[in-house]
Design a protein around this motif. Structure first.
Motif, PDB file in Angstrom:
ATOM      1  N   LEU A 168       0.855  -1.184   0.000  1.00  0.00           N
ATOM      2  CA  LEU A 168       0.000   0.000   0.000  1.00  0.00           C
ATOM      3  C   LEU A 168       0.895   1.239   0.000  1.00  0.00           C
ATOM      4  CD1 LEU A 168      -3.142  -0.050   0.190  1.00  0.00           C
ATOM      5  CD2 LEU A 168      -2.900   0.611   2.583  1.00  0.00           C
ATOM      6  N   PRO A 169       0.513   2.300  -0.685  1.00  0.00           N
ATOM      7  CA  PRO A 169       1.273   3.555  -0.579  1.00  0.00           C
ATOM      8  C   PRO A 169       1.278   4.046   0.872  1.00  0.00           C
ATOM      9  CG  PRO A 169      -0.257   3.643  -2.431  1.00  0.00           C
ATOM     10  CD  PRO A 169      -0.602   2.408  -1.658  1.00  0.00           C
ATOM     11  N   MET A 170       2.301   4.783   1.252  1.00  0.00           N
ATOM     12  CA  MET A 170       2.431   5.194   2.638  1.00  0.00           C
ATOM     13  C   MET A 170       1.240   6.023   3.102  1.00  0.00           C
ATOM     14  SD  MET A 170       5.603   7.024   4.651  1.00  0.00           S
ATOM     15  CE  MET A 170       5.424   8.647   3.937  1.00  0.00           C
ATOM     16  N   GLU A 171       0.726   6.896   2.246  1.00  0.00           N
ATOM     17  CA  GLU A 171      -0.402   7.742   2.644  1.00  0.00           C
ATOM     18  C   GLU A 171      -1.623   6.899   3.004  1.00  0.00           C
ATOM     19  OE1 GLU A 171       1.435   8.127  -0.005  1.00  0.00           O
ATOM     20  OE2 GLU A 171       2.490  10.025   0.391  1.00  0.00           O
ATOM     21  N   GLU A 172      -1.878   5.852   2.221  1.00  0.00           N
ATOM     22  CA  GLU A 172      -3.020   4.981   2.501  1.00  0.00           C
ATOM     23  C   GLU A 172      -2.787   4.161   3.755  1.00  0.00           C
ATOM     24  OE1 GLU A 172      -6.095   4.673   1.257  1.00  0.00           O
ATOM     25  OE2 GLU A 172      -5.576   6.531   0.210  1.00  0.00           O
ATOM     26  N   LEU A 173      -1.552   3.730   3.943  1.00  0.00           N
ATOM     27  CA  LEU A 173      -1.214   2.984   5.163  1.00  0.00           C
ATOM     28  C   LEU A 173      -1.491   3.826   6.403  1.00  0.00           C
ATOM     29  CD1 LEU A 173       1.885   0.790   5.827  1.00  0.00           C
ATOM     30  CD2 LEU A 173       1.373   2.665   7.384  1.00  0.00           C
ATOM     31  N   LEU A 174      -1.093   5.090   6.359  1.00  0.00           N
ATOM     32  CA  LEU A 174      -1.312   5.979   7.500  1.00  0.00           C
ATOM     33  C   LEU A 174      -2.800   6.179   7.773  1.00  0.00           C
ATOM     34  CD1 LEU A 174       1.410   8.681   6.726  1.00  0.00           C
ATOM     35  CD2 LEU A 174       1.497   6.960   8.532  1.00  0.00           C
ATOM     36  N   LYS A 175      -3.588   6.244   6.709  1.00  0.00           N
ATOM     37  CA  LYS A 175      -5.022   6.468   6.870  1.00  0.00           C
ATOM     38  C   LYS A 175      -5.738   5.244   7.445  1.00  0.00           C
ATOM     39  CE  LYS A 175      -5.505   9.703   2.960  1.00  0.00           C
ATOM     40  NZ  LYS A 175      -6.079   9.877   1.604  1.00  0.00           N
ATOM     41  N   GLN A 176      -5.291   4.051   7.068  1.00  0.00           N
ATOM     42  CA  GLN A 176      -6.028   2.841   7.398  1.00  0.00           C
ATOM     43  C   GLN A 176      -5.583   2.158   8.691  1.00  0.00           C
ATOM     44  OE1 GLN A 176      -6.518   0.033   4.179  1.00  0.00           O
ATOM     45  NE2 GLN A 176      -6.522   1.654   2.620  1.00  0.00           N
ATOM     46  N   SER A 177      -4.384   2.462   9.174  1.00  0.00           N
ATOM     47  CA  SER A 177      -3.815   1.704  10.286  1.00  0.00           C
ATOM     48  C   SER A 177      -4.310   2.180  11.647  1.00  0.00           C
ATOM     49  CB  SER A 177      -2.292   1.797  10.250  1.00  0.00           C
ATOM     50  OG  SER A 177      -1.797   1.243   9.046  1.00  0.00           O
ATOM     51  N   ASP A 178      -4.481   1.216  12.548  1.00  0.00           N
ATOM     52  CA  ASP A 178      -4.802   1.515  13.944  1.00  0.00           C
ATOM     53  C   ASP A 178      -3.526   1.678  14.771  1.00  0.00           C
ATOM     54  OD1 ASP A 178      -7.752   1.178  13.784  1.00  0.00           O
ATOM     55  OD2 ASP A 178      -7.187  -0.871  13.240  1.00  0.00           O
ATOM     56  N   VAL A 179      -2.477   0.992  14.352  1.00  0.00           N
ATOM     57  CA  VAL A 179      -1.159   1.120  14.973  1.00  0.00           C
ATOM     58  C   VAL A 179      -0.144   1.250  13.852  1.00  0.00           C
ATOM     59  CG1 VAL A 179       0.567   0.071  16.477  1.00  0.00           C
ATOM     60  CG2 VAL A 179      -1.859  -0.349  16.905  1.00  0.00           C
ATOM     61  N   ILE A 180       0.747   2.230  13.951  1.00  0.00           N
ATOM     62  CA  ILE A 180       1.802   2.423  12.957  1.00  0.00           C
ATOM     63  C   ILE A 180       3.138   2.262  13.659  1.00  0.00           C
ATOM     64  CG2 ILE A 180       2.900   4.077  11.400  1.00  0.00           C
ATOM     65  CD1 ILE A 180      -0.050   5.297  11.208  1.00  0.00           C
ATOM     66  N   SER A 181       3.973   1.379  13.120  1.00  0.00           N
ATOM     67  CA  SER A 181       5.261   1.080  13.747  1.00  0.00           C
ATOM     68  C   SER A 181       6.391   1.383  12.776  1.00  0.00           C
ATOM     69  CB  SER A 181       5.300  -0.403  14.158  1.00  0.00           C
ATOM     70  OG  SER A 181       6.394  -0.671  14.975  1.00  0.00           O
ATOM     71  N   LEU A 182       7.381   2.155  13.242  1.00  0.00           N
ATOM     72  CA  LEU A 182       8.485   2.606  12.388  1.00  0.00           C
ATOM     73  C   LEU A 182       9.701   1.692  12.536  1.00  0.00           C
ATOM     74  CD1 LEU A 182       8.372   6.468  12.989  1.00  0.00           C
ATOM     75  CD2 LEU A 182       7.044   5.080  11.392  1.00  0.00           C
ATOM     76  N   HIS A 183      10.202   1.213  11.397  1.00  0.00           N
ATOM     77  CA  HIS A 183      11.390   0.348  11.388  1.00  0.00           C
ATOM     78  C   HIS A 183      12.281   0.693  10.206  1.00  0.00           C
ATOM     79  CE1 HIS A 183       9.603  -1.902  14.621  1.00  0.00           C
ATOM     80  NE2 HIS A 183       8.484  -1.918  13.935  1.00  0.00           N
ATOM     81  N   LEU A 184      12.416   1.983   9.931  1.00  0.00           N
ATOM     82  CA  LEU A 184      13.214   2.481   8.822  1.00  0.00           C
ATOM     83  C   LEU A 184      14.608   2.882   9.296  1.00  0.00           C
ATOM     84  CD1 LEU A 184      10.471   4.819   7.362  1.00  0.00           C
ATOM     85  CD2 LEU A 184      11.399   2.832   6.160  1.00  0.00           C
ATOM     86  N   PRO A 185      15.619   2.776   8.429  1.00  0.00           N
ATOM     87  CA  PRO A 185      16.922   3.358   8.759  1.00  0.00           C
ATOM     88  C   PRO A 185      16.823   4.875   8.675  1.00  0.00           C
ATOM     89  CG  PRO A 185      16.917   2.590   6.503  1.00  0.00           C
ATOM     90  CD  PRO A 185      15.600   2.161   7.094  1.00  0.00           C
ATOM     91  N   LEU A 186      17.721   5.560   9.346  1.00  0.00           N
ATOM     92  CA  LEU A 186      17.747   7.022   9.274  1.00  0.00           C
ATOM     93  C   LEU A 186      18.673   7.450   8.143  1.00  0.00           C
ATOM     94  CD1 LEU A 186      16.913   9.746  10.410  1.00  0.00           C
ATOM     95  CD2 LEU A 186      18.872   9.625  11.959  1.00  0.00           C
ATOM     96  N   THR A 187      18.090   8.070   7.125  1.00  0.00           N
ATOM     97  CA  THR A 187      18.834   8.586   5.976  1.00  0.00           C
ATOM     98  C   THR A 187      18.340  10.000   5.688  1.00  0.00           C
ATOM     99  OG1 THR A 187      17.222   7.799   4.342  1.00  0.00           O
ATOM    100  CG2 THR A 187      18.954   6.246   5.016  1.00  0.00           C
ATOM    101  N   GLN A 188      18.934  10.628   4.701  1.00  0.00           N
ATOM    102  CA  GLN A 188      18.447  11.957   4.297  1.00  0.00           C
ATOM    103  C   GLN A 188      16.995  11.886   3.849  1.00  0.00           C
ATOM    104  OE1 GLN A 188      21.131  13.473   1.302  1.00  0.00           O
ATOM    105  NE2 GLN A 188      22.575  14.258   2.818  1.00  0.00           N
ATOM    106  N   GLU A 189      16.622  10.775   3.219  1.00  0.00           N
ATOM    107  CA  GLU A 189      15.258  10.625   2.720  1.00  0.00           C
ATOM    108  C   GLU A 189      14.257  10.342   3.835  1.00  0.00           C
ATOM    109  OE1 GLU A 189      17.887   8.995   1.435  1.00  0.00           O
ATOM    110  OE2 GLU A 189      18.115  10.267  -0.355  1.00  0.00           O
ATOM    111  N   THR A 190      14.689   9.656   4.893  1.00  0.00           N
ATOM    112  CA  THR A 190      13.744   9.277   5.951  1.00  0.00           C
ATOM    113  C   THR A 190      13.762  10.222   7.144  1.00  0.00           C
ATOM    114  OG1 THR A 190      15.359   7.805   7.046  1.00  0.00           O
ATOM    115  CG2 THR A 190      13.939   6.832   5.333  1.00  0.00           C
TER     116      THR A 190
END
Length: 311
Positions: A177-199
């Motif tokens: 799912l695109p990130m925007e849709e994921l944010l809209k639909q989720s009851d819990v959002i969990s972050l597991h991304l590396p820290l980069t200039q993009e993130t």
């Protein structure tokens, strides 16, 4: 002849014993220790954990460096580009903390969803009648949105499914799912991304505004993934229901980081991977690979960050 290894921080006892058996070890974290080593001893390897910086300045002081290493997963405190340019191998311990951080993530998730923290505190204050105003829910049947599907994200997904959650996921390389849709639909959002200039601050005011007012945000990755000023605004405005994290943009937190004191926030002091088993595992894996490289052998490929740079 044994080679010289500089430690910028303490490491697990078993890993230290192995290192001392096979190399000359110098402690750069004691008072005056770093100055005693730099410029006076040929340093062939530098090992750190989460705080000691392996940067250009340090590399300049160690012209004989063959390998730099972090007993951990991220490489935020290692200048990988500089090391690669100098043909210095970079070692870390990817995957070594996936299980324990995934468990910690679920623990925070449960504490928020079931309102466990307040419940325990009220009972300690002899307020059993708190149960009459208790408000909580369950993970079963909820939608879990995961940003970042590396080793940890995949484990969190499996644990979420075991609790009966529907899992949505997004990363740069794979998504359902695109990130925007994921944010809209989720009851819990969990972050597991590396820290980069993009993130960096990938979650800001615009992203928080997409979330359900009943949704929870969990961060056990890197504090700077979130704009904390926007997060505080969202918590104060009840745009989201709660926040839990094991990481912050500055650690320890700066005094004006009001998110820490917010009644709908739960913060642990970056302890998710500090279990005895994980600490031992990540230190041993790192030390074994440092020694392998210093000895001219092959390190385990999954723990050498820039192994393809010299082929």
């Amino acid at each position: 002849m044994k080679k010289n290894v500089l430690l910028l921080e303490t490491i697990a006892d078993e890993a230290l014993a192995l290192l001392e058996e096979n190399a000359n070890v110098f402690e750069g974290y004691t008072e005056g220790g770093l100055n005693e080593v730099l410029g006076r001893i040929e340093v062939h390897a530098v090992i750190t954990r989460g705080k000691g910086q392996i940067d250009k300045r340090l590399m300049d002081c160690c012209p004989d460096l063959e390998v730099v290493a972090r007993c951990g997963v991220g490489l935020d405190n290692v200048d990988v580009a500089e090391a690669t340019a100098r043909k210095i191998r970079v070692v870390n311990a990817p995957g070594s903390n996936a299980a324990t951080i995934a468990e910690h993530t679920l623990a925070l998730m449960l504490m928020l969803m079931r309102n466990l923290y307040q419940s325990v505190e009220r009972v300690k204050q002899h307020d059993w009648n708190w149960r009459n105003q208790y408000a909580g829910d369950e993970l079963n049947g909820k939608t879990l949105g995961i940003l970042g599907m590396g080793n940890i994200g995949k484990r969190v997904a499996k644990l979420g499914e075991a609790f009966g959650m529907k899992v949505l996921y997004w990363s740069r390389t794979t998504q359902n799912l695109p990130m925007e849709e994921l944010l809209k639909q989720s009851d819990v959002i969990s972050l597991h991304l590396p820290l980069t200039q993009e993130t960096n601050e990938i979650i800001g005011a615009a992203q928080l505004a997409l979330m359900k007012p009943t949704a929870f945000l969990i961060n056990t990755a890197r504090g700077a993934l979130i704009n904390h000023a926007a997060l505080l605004d969202a918590l104060n405005a009840n745009t989201i229901a709660g926040f839990a994290a094991d990481v912050l943009p500055d650690e320890p937190p700066v005094e004006n980081l009001s998110v820490v004191q917010h009644p709908h926030a739960l913060i642990t002091p970056h302890t998710a991977s500090l279990t005895a088993a994980t600490y031992q595992r990540m230190c041993l894996l790192t030390v074994k690979n440092v020694l392998a490289i210093l000895g001219g052998g092959a390190a385990e490929l999954n723990s050498v960050y820039n192994r393809d740079s010299f082929i």
